[in-house]
Design a protein around this motif. Structure first.
Motif, PDB file in Angstrom:
ATOM      1  N   VAL B 105       0.983  -1.232   0.095  1.00 10.31           N
ATOM      2  CA  VAL B 105       0.011   0.138   0.056  1.00 10.31           C
ATOM      3  C   VAL B 105       0.913   1.175   0.029  1.00 10.31           C
ATOM      4  N   ASP B 106       0.475   2.305  -0.729  1.00  9.63           N
ATOM      5  CA  ASP B 106       1.108   3.467  -0.491  1.00  9.63           C
ATOM      6  C   ASP B 106       0.683   4.261   0.785  1.00  9.63           C
ATOM      7  N   ASP B 107      -0.727   4.094   1.222  1.00  9.94           N
ATOM      8  CA  ASP B 107      -1.044   4.771   2.169  1.00  9.94           C
ATOM      9  C   ASP B 107      -1.956   4.070   3.137  1.00  9.94           C
ATOM     10  N   ALA B 108      -1.644   3.683   4.436  1.00  7.84           N
ATOM     11  CA  ALA B 108      -2.471   2.755   5.089  1.00  7.84           C
ATOM     12  C   ALA B 108      -3.254   3.746   6.111  1.00  7.84           C
ATOM     13  N   SER B 109      -3.362   4.971   5.806  1.00  6.43           N
ATOM     14  CA  SER B 109      -4.062   5.800   6.772  1.00  6.43           C
ATOM     15  C   SER B 109      -5.629   5.597   6.989  1.00  6.43           C
ATOM     16  N   ALA B 110      -6.088   4.706   5.675  1.00  9.72           N
ATOM     17  CA  ALA B 110      -7.479   4.574   5.887  1.00  9.72           C
ATOM     18  C   ALA B 110      -8.018   3.401   7.017  1.00  9.72           C
ATOM     19  N   LEU B 111      -6.715   2.849   7.610  1.00  3.24           N
ATOM     20  CA  LEU B 111      -6.991   1.869   8.714  1.00  3.24           C
ATOM     21  C   LEU B 111      -7.065   2.449   9.787  1.00  3.24           C
ATOM     22  N   ASP B 112      -6.781   3.552  10.029  1.00  9.30           N
ATOM     23  CA  ASP B 112      -6.693   4.519  11.461  1.00  9.30           C
ATOM     24  C   ASP B 112      -8.302   4.582  11.879  1.00  9.30           C
TER      25      ASP B 112
END
Lengths: 377, 125
Positions: B105-112
């Motif tokens: 993934v480029d950006d795992a912030s969706a998991l926050d």
């Protein structure tokens, strides 16, 4: 009415047993029932190898009494009830005027002028209304005994041997016969019937006596306890599917007639001919028409390639053409391969026809086969 | 079975464990219990691009077929092939040996925004 929408699903008289054996409970047709106790596949195999115990208290139990009980049942059942002897059970359909199935039922001939019907839980209220609508011209009383009684099925090749330890009469019963036993002070109806494709019995008894009776029963099995293990609804479904027994809502609906479902044996199209005192049944004319022109689709078995299981409502294809619809499917624990039942156009339903099933992510080849998938040895 | 504290949980019962730019995806014990005995697992092939919230594969049991979704978008880098031979591993060990796939993934912030183990346990423990 057995509506439980405000209070949640109803517990069966065997609820303590489910708790003791750690059942994973689900709401099934308004009843709190065990889906499984452990592995479904292990429960399934236990029934094929030795024995399993199923709580089927959710099934409806209706008592018909009165001088016209038999004549009334012959009006609403596709099978002939007239002529049944005491201690006999018969599988039948209850149809609508169009010949569609309102339910599939088991009718028990009790003492004279008295019959018991076991119906599907989800259809119980519907059937009671149907019977009320059609009974005013008959001298018959209909008593819903579902909540006052409990019912369990004990199924598997070892079951009759084990019961032989407590009763000589029960193992001597023929298939589709029952006896009424006094087990200490508990009166129980024991029939040699079932819904798994195995030998075994179904037992109906007073709700209050359910748990003590079963504990006594299991205790009598002593060290052989493990020969009969508790099983849930999930194993009941895979077992009946291997045995190609219809499940209402899948193989049978108000829009599906019993002849297309391969249940012609339970439809007496000439009812009333041989015995004019027996009237015709509801749906008889419509079913005679189906028989005359032949069903457009028939219930067949499908053996798909690979390991994926077809599911209800998936389309059956012959090239680009939709020729049928899956009613039930699973990975068969006995055959260790996927199996399915489907309604397929008669042009494509002879055995060994190569078709496809649309599984959503892929279309897989499947071959038609005769039912059932499993017959007990 | 204890719910591991080193990952996040979705409402649809997937778990996500982040290690650098790799997110390992699986399904929870609650999910495998609801499914009952798992008979077949098919994930999309390695190299497939997954959009956020998109389906990554299917899990079948004796009872039903369920789609598996990834909250986070990325590219499938690895699929747990051992489940093909023995899908029951998923019932026995959903949080470890029964992992389904790994996403780059480029950006795992969706998991926050997902639940932690305690929040998930409160809902489905």
């Amino acid at each position: 009415m057995s509506s439980t929408t405000e209070t949640g699903p109803r517990n069966t008289p065997f609820e303590k047993l489910h708790e003791r054996f750690g059942g994973q409970m689900v709401d099934y047709a308004g009843w709190n029932l065990p889906l499984r106790f452990g592995s479904v596949i292990e429960e399934h195999r236990a029934v094929r190898a030795s024995g399993g115990l199923f709580d089927v208290s959710h099934m409806g139990r209706l008592r018909f009494m009165g001088p016209d009980a038999c004549r009334f049942l012959d009006r609403v059942c596709t099978r002939q009830i007239h002529g049944m002897s005491e201690g006999q059970c018969r599988y039948s359909l209850v149809c609508n005027e169009q010949g569609g199935c309102r339910d599939d039922v088991l009718v028990y001939r009790m003492e004279s002028e008295s019959y018991l019907m076991v119906c599907n839980a989800a259809n119980r209220d519907k059937l009671i209304a149907h019977f009320a609508e059609h009974s005013p011209d008959f001298d018959v009383s209909i008593d819903d005994q579902t909540l006052a009684t409990a019912m369990c099925a004990i199924q598997g090749p070892r079951v009759m041997d084990l019961i032989g330890g407590v009763s000589r009469e029960i193992p001597a019963l023929k298939r589709f016969r029952f006896t009424i036993k006094d087990l200490m002070v508990i009166k129980v109806i024991v029939s040699r019937t079932g819904y798994t494709g195995e030998d075994g019995v179904e037992v109906i008894l007073d709700a209050k006596m359910a748990t003590p009776a079963l504990e006594m029963f299991l205790k009598d099995f002593g060290e052989n306890d493990s020969m009969v293990r508790p099983c849930g609804l999930a194993a009941r479904d895979t077992l009946r599917l291997e045995a190609a027994m219809p499940l209402y809502g899948h193989e049978l609906t108000e829009d599906i007639d019993p002849l297309s479902a391969g249940l012609g044996f339970a439809v007496k199209l000439d009812k009333g001919v041989e015995h004019p005192e027996v009237g015709g049944f509801i749906g008889q004319q419509a079913l005679q028409e189906v028989a005359d022109r032949g069903p457009a689709r028939r219930l067949v078995g499908l053996l798909p390639e690979g390991r994926r299981s077809p599911r209800q409502h998936m389309q059956v294809l012959d090239g680009d053409r939709v020729v049928g619809e899956v009613t039930s499917g699973c990975l068969s624990p006995t055959l260790d391969r996927p199996i399915a039942m489907a309604y397929v156009d008669v042009a494509c339903c002879s055995p060994d026809t190569s078709l496809q099933i649309d599984l959503g992510r892929a279309k897989v080849p499947a071959t038609t086969c005769e039912l059932p998938f499993y017959k007990r040895p | 079975m204890a719910i591991p504290s080193d990952r996040r949980y979705s409402e649809s019962h997937e778990w996500f464990r982040v290690e650098g730019n790799i997110v390992t995806v699986g399904i929870t014990k609650h999910a495998t219990d609801e499914l009952t005995d798992i008979t077949y697992v098919e994930m999309n092939p390695v190299g497939t691009d997954v959009s956020p919230g998109g389906a990554v594969g299917e899990v079948e049991s004796v009872k039903t077929t369920a789609e598996v979704f990834s909250v986070v978008g990325g590219t499938i880098r690895e699929v747990n092939e051992t489940l093909g031979g023995d899908p029951s591993i998923l019932n026995e060990d959903p949080y470890d040996a029964g992992w389904l796939l790994k996403l780059e993934v480029d950006d795992a912030s969706a998991l926050d925004g997902l639940m932690d183990d305690k929040a998930y346990e409160q809902l489905h423990g």
